[in-house]
Design a protein around this motif. Sequence first.
Motif, short mmCIF file in Angstrom:
data_model
loop_
_atom_site.label_atom_id
_atom_site.label_comp_id
_atom_site.label_asym_id
_atom_site.label_seq_id
_atom_site.Cartn_x
_atom_site.Cartn_y
_atom_site.Cartn_z
N TYR A 94 -2.29 1.29 -9.54
CA TYR A 94 -3.22 1.28 -8.41
C TYR A 94 -4.64 1.01 -8.89
O TYR A 94 -5.03 1.42 -9.99
CB TYR A 94 -3.16 2.62 -7.67
N THR B 190 5.93 8.56 -3.12
CA THR B 190 5.16 7.88 -4.15
C THR B 190 5.22 8.67 -5.44
O THR B 190 5.47 9.88 -5.43
CB THR B 190 3.70 7.67 -3.69
N SER C 257 1.01 10.37 2.50
CA SER C 257 1.45 11.16 3.64
C SER C 257 2.89 10.83 3.99
O SER C 257 3.39 9.77 3.67
CB SER C 257 0.56 10.89 4.85
N MET D 278 0.85 -1.16 0.00
CA MET D 278 0.00 0.00 0.00
C MET D 278 0.90 1.23 0.00
O MET D 278 1.83 1.32 0.77
CB MET D 278 -0.88 -0.03 1.24
N LYS D 279 0.62 2.16 -0.88
CA LYS D 279 1.37 3.41 -0.93
C LYS D 279 0.57 4.47 -0.20
O LYS D 279 -0.64 4.51 -0.26
CB LYS D 279 1.58 3.85 -2.38
N LYS D 280 1.26 5.35 0.47
CA LYS D 280 0.60 6.43 1.19
C LYS D 280 1.06 7.74 0.62
O LYS D 280 2.18 7.89 0.21
CB LYS D 280 0.93 6.36 2.68
N THR E 107 -12.53 3.25 6.71
CA THR E 107 -12.17 4.09 5.57
C THR E 107 -13.36 4.23 4.62
O THR E 107 -14.28 3.43 4.64
CB THR E 107 -10.98 3.47 4.79
N ASP F 235 -4.93 6.81 0.82
CA ASP F 235 -4.01 5.71 0.56
C ASP F 235 -4.43 5.05 -0.75
O ASP F 235 -5.62 4.88 -1.00
CB ASP F 235 -4.05 4.68 1.68
N TYR F 236 -3.45 4.67 -1.56
CA TYR F 236 -3.71 4.07 -2.86
C TYR F 236 -3.22 2.63 -2.85
O TYR F 236 -2.13 2.34 -2.37
CB TYR F 236 -3.03 4.88 -3.97
N GLU F 237 -4.05 1.74 -3.36
CA GLU F 237 -3.70 0.32 -3.40
C GLU F 237 -3.88 -0.24 -4.80
O GLU F 237 -4.72 0.22 -5.56
CB GLU F 237 -4.57 -0.48 -2.44
#
Length: 196
Positions: free
Chosen positions: A97, A37, A5, A1-3, A148, A194-196
Amino acid sequence: MKKISISLAILAAMGLGAVGNASATNNGKLVLTGTLTDISCDVGAGSGASAGNNPGEINVDLGNVSFSDIGRPAANKIETASPIQLLVNCTAGAAKYNAVKMRFVARQGSGLDNSDQTLLRTTGAADGVGIALLNASNEFMDLSGNETIDAALVRQGTDGATAELNFAAVYALNGSSAATNPGNADGFLPFVLDYE
């Protein structure tokens, strides 16, 4: 998972030297962590919201609501809820993503309500009330937890994508022993995507 923040953790154990000790030292360490990211996305106001005065701010007007029209979250009184739609527009880095997840950081905003930790604390003259969020199924969310708002990313071109985040906000009685008191009931709630 990329954030999207970047977090700063200061794990410093700094001792205080004895008073009058000329050779005292203070030692510590900063441990900085974060994630970078390549996805580039903006979040804008859709229906039920408007752009705020500062970058990243989104305004939601909960209206002029009577205490008789709201209840505790368990009562599920959502007739006065204000629908909120946020529009995510990714212009680069989205190809790998499939989804975006919005999580809320109430403790960094106006805080959790003292009487009901599932609600956002309000500021202003009103007493006995907090602000609740409803997910897309109109279920009350626990702002002290990890819930979420999720949406699929829809591909736009080779590396872009869009998404719609749909939820709602509503006043709710916090169950405090204090009497309800009318007045302004405002709050602010930071979020992270958050991007998945």
